[in-house]
Scaffold this motif. Sequence first.
Motif, PDB file in Angstrom:
ATOM      1  N   TYR A   1      19.829  -2.912  22.274  1.00 49.23           N
ATOM      2  CA  TYR A   1      19.151  -4.203  22.136  1.00 49.23           C
ATOM      3  C   TYR A   1      17.661  -4.020  22.394  1.00 49.23           C
TER       4      TYR A   1
ATOM      5  N   HIS B   1      22.610  -8.006  28.217  1.00 48.85           N
ATOM      6  CA  HIS B   1      21.264  -8.539  28.061  1.00 48.85           C
ATOM      7  C   HIS B   1      21.382 -10.050  27.862  1.00 48.85           C
ATOM      8  N   GLN B   2      20.451 -10.778  28.437  1.00 49.38           N
ATOM      9  CA  GLN B   2      20.384 -12.207  28.172  1.00 49.38           C
ATOM     10  C   GLN B   2      18.953 -12.673  28.322  1.00 49.38           C
TER      11      GLN B   2
END
Length: 237
Positions: free
Chosen positions: A134, A85-86
């Motif tokens: 996340y 994830h970013q």
Amino acid sequence: MQTFISSSQRGHADHGWLKSFHSFSFADYHDPQRMGFGPLRVINDDLIAPGTGFGMHGHRDMEILTYPLAGTLAHRDRMGSSGEHQGLVQAGDVQRMSAGTGVMHSEVNPSLQDTCHLLQIWIQPHTAGVAPRYEQQHFGPERKRGRLCLVASPDGAEGSLSIHAHARMYAGLFDGDEQAELALPAGHLAYVHLARGSLSVNGQRLAAGDALQLTDTSRINVSGGQDAEVLVFDLGA
């Protein structure tokens, strides 16, 4: 029973690129009287200089919440089978990571002009070894104005982020005549942290960075805010 904790009682670290105030023992700051409260283990009030941040590093078996107050944070993680994830996290957003069996992540201030101000919160999970996860969600001022908005909970109630912990985290914005009350189940611990401004909590006046630790309390009343932003934790029995 309630215990007032002044902002001046917090630990402090100045690494140049990072200025941090620790509500509980963390890293080189150790106070045997401040090792956490219930499952709440860390509240770090962090100021990250422009163009700097936390490089890729790892965690296990911890519920980690990031609550930005100003500026922007660039997040990146590696979670194995859960993928990568970013993205950007800004004021009004709340980021949640369940570290579980292990996660590598970085948190960097991408701005070359502005400081990033955030609260980093760690809560002990009720179950070890869960799959890393996340989540990120925006809780705008309209959801927090004059009320305590549930932002994290064990069951994702009221559109909150879900965490593997016997804890609920609320956030609120209070000014002038705005006030709110939160009922606590019998025997539950509670913790109040004032992120900014000033506010009265159960008759105790708090300024930015102050906290109130509560046991055997049935209700939390907040009122008399002056540009106040507050976090309230119901930490279970």
